[in-house]
Design an enzyme around this catalytic site. Structure first.
Site, PDB file in Angstrom:
ATOM      1  N   ARG A  15      42.975  64.145   3.349  1.00 56.88           N
ATOM      2  CA  ARG A  15      41.577  64.538   3.436  1.00 56.88           C
ATOM      3  C   ARG A  15      41.081  64.660   4.873  1.00 56.88           C
ATOM      4  NH1 ARG A  15      42.710  62.266  -1.247  1.00 56.88           N
ATOM      5  NH2 ARG A  15      44.034  61.089   0.147  1.00 56.88           N
ATOM      6  N   THR A  16      41.279  63.624   5.684  1.00 58.57           N
ATOM      7  CA  THR A  16      40.628  63.584   6.999  1.00 58.57           C
ATOM      8  C   THR A  16      41.161  64.682   7.923  1.00 58.57           C
ATOM      9  OG1 THR A  16      40.523  61.202   6.650  1.00 58.57           O
ATOM     10  CG2 THR A  16      39.947  61.995   8.838  1.00 58.57           C
ATOM     11  N   LYS A  46      60.380  60.419  22.383  1.00 57.70           N
ATOM     12  CA  LYS A  46      61.210  60.115  23.563  1.00 57.70           C
ATOM     13  C   LYS A  46      60.605  58.969  24.366  1.00 57.70           C
ATOM     14  CE  LYS A  46      61.952  65.069  24.091  1.00 57.70           C
ATOM     15  NZ  LYS A  46      61.480  66.159  24.938  1.00 57.70           N
ATOM     16  N   ARG A  97      43.960  59.530  14.686  1.00 57.69           N
ATOM     17  CA  ARG A  97      44.227  58.492  13.679  1.00 57.69           C
ATOM     18  C   ARG A  97      45.441  57.708  14.151  1.00 57.69           C
ATOM     19  NH1 ARG A  97      44.384  58.802   7.202  1.00 57.69           N
ATOM     20  NH2 ARG A  97      42.151  58.795   7.639  1.00 57.69           N
ATOM     21  N   HIS A 129      36.652  53.471  10.263  1.00 56.26           N
ATOM     22  CA  HIS A 129      36.872  54.882   9.889  1.00 56.26           C
ATOM     23  C   HIS A 129      35.464  55.491   9.811  1.00 56.26           C
ATOM     24  CE1 HIS A 129      38.345  58.474   8.175  1.00 56.26           C
ATOM     25  NE2 HIS A 129      39.081  58.006   7.175  1.00 56.26           N
TER      26      HIS A 129
END
Ligand code: CP
Length: 305
Positions: free
Chosen positions: A58-59, A86, A108, A136
């Site tokens: 969703r986000t 890396k 996120r 959030h």
């Protein structure tokens, strides 16, 4: 009045006026998604980078759609195919992206505080799309937008948040946002899922879900975060579903016009029965739809309004 900040890292530092401004601005963008040509030129020439270190349906999609509907250029950066594998650090990665003129970085990350660390190290605006168990913020803003859409106001409503409060960034952001806007918040969960600091946030704690639901205007179910939980928190999933799962029978204790919310993804048959998730009381897909308007409003404001 604009949103006088570079970043959106949490709800804790927003004022009620800030929240009101974001919701009002989102209101003005809501109709764009209903147009045949779903685009306005508000962020033309700007670049938005989605930097997601955790899975999201969703986000991430919502931020991408929101940025594209504002006519921004969008880069979806995938850590697993980048030089992060890396050993490049988050900050070095972000500074390299910023040097290519990124205006907004949406992050996120599994670590609480990652968005704040990033925001201090780059000139771009940073939006926290979920940082570990911390916050959030855009989820809480779209939840408030959805409640306000159905109930016309937030002050005075009784909102029950049910589930793993201790591990939930959605719960924390919603507790801050709802209490700032004058709603009464109850939380219901097993004692192992209630954090110790909760009494300082002005919410009532219930261990008995049936009691918590009495007279509720909104019931917000949380996903049982099986990926973050050890066995120590629950006797069993089945026991949790029996004591804290939302069933149609239990919903009768809430007000007849009560709303059912869930941030997704759903564990059907665990925290929410399928007949409740698919009922007329559920506004779960409205939450998702409103997320686009809220993120459009927010990115517009952070870009100077
Ligand atoms: N509500 C939410 O954050 O969902 P995603 O994890 O799919 O983005």
């Amino acid at each position: 009045m604009g949103l006088k900040r570079k970043d959106l890292l949490d709800v804790a530092s927003l004022s009620a006026e800030d929240i009101h401004l974001i919701l009002e601005t989102a209101d003005s963008f809501k109709e764009v998604s209903g147009r045949e040509i779903k685009k306005v030129p508000a962020l033309r020439g700007k670049t938005v980078v989605n930097l997601f270190f955790e899975p999201s349906t969703r986000t991430r999609t919502s931020f991408e759609l929101a940025a594209k509907r504002l006519s921004a250029d969008v880069i979806n950066f995938s850590p697993s195919t980048s030089s992060i594998v890396k050993g490049e650090t988050l900050l070095d990665t972000a500074r390299n992206i910023e040097s290519m003129q990124a205006d907004i970085i949406v992050l996120r990350h599994p670590s609480p505080g990652a968005a704040e660390t990033l925001a201090r190290g780059v000139r771009s605006s940073v939006i926290n799309a979920g940082d570990g168990c911390h916050e959030h913020p855009t989820q809480a803003l779209l939840d408030l937008f959805t409640i306000r859409q159905r109930k016309a106001h937030l002050a005075g409503l009784c909102v029950v948040i049910v589930g793993d409060i201790a591990h939930s960034r959605v719960a924390r952001s919603n507790i801050y946002a709802l209490t700032k806007m004058g709603a009464t918040v109850r939380v219901a969960a097993p004692p192992t899922m209630i954090p110790l600091y909760l009494d300082r946030l002005g919410v009532s704690v219930f261990f008995d879900l049936d009691r918590a639901l009495e007279g509720a205007d909104v019931v917000m179910m949380l996903r049982l975060q099986l990926e973050r939980l050890g066995q120590a928190y629950l006797p069993s999933i089945r026991e949790y579903a029996r004591l804290y799962g939302l069933t149609a029978e239990r919903m009768k204790r809430a007000k007849p016009d009560a709303l059912v919310m869930h941030p997704g993804p759903l564990n059907r048959g665990v925290e929410i029965a399928p007949e409740v998730a698919d009922s007329g009381a559920a506004v779960i897909l409205d939450q998702v739809a409103n997320g686009v308007a809220v993120r459009m409003g927010l990115m517009y404001l952070l870009s100077g309004g």
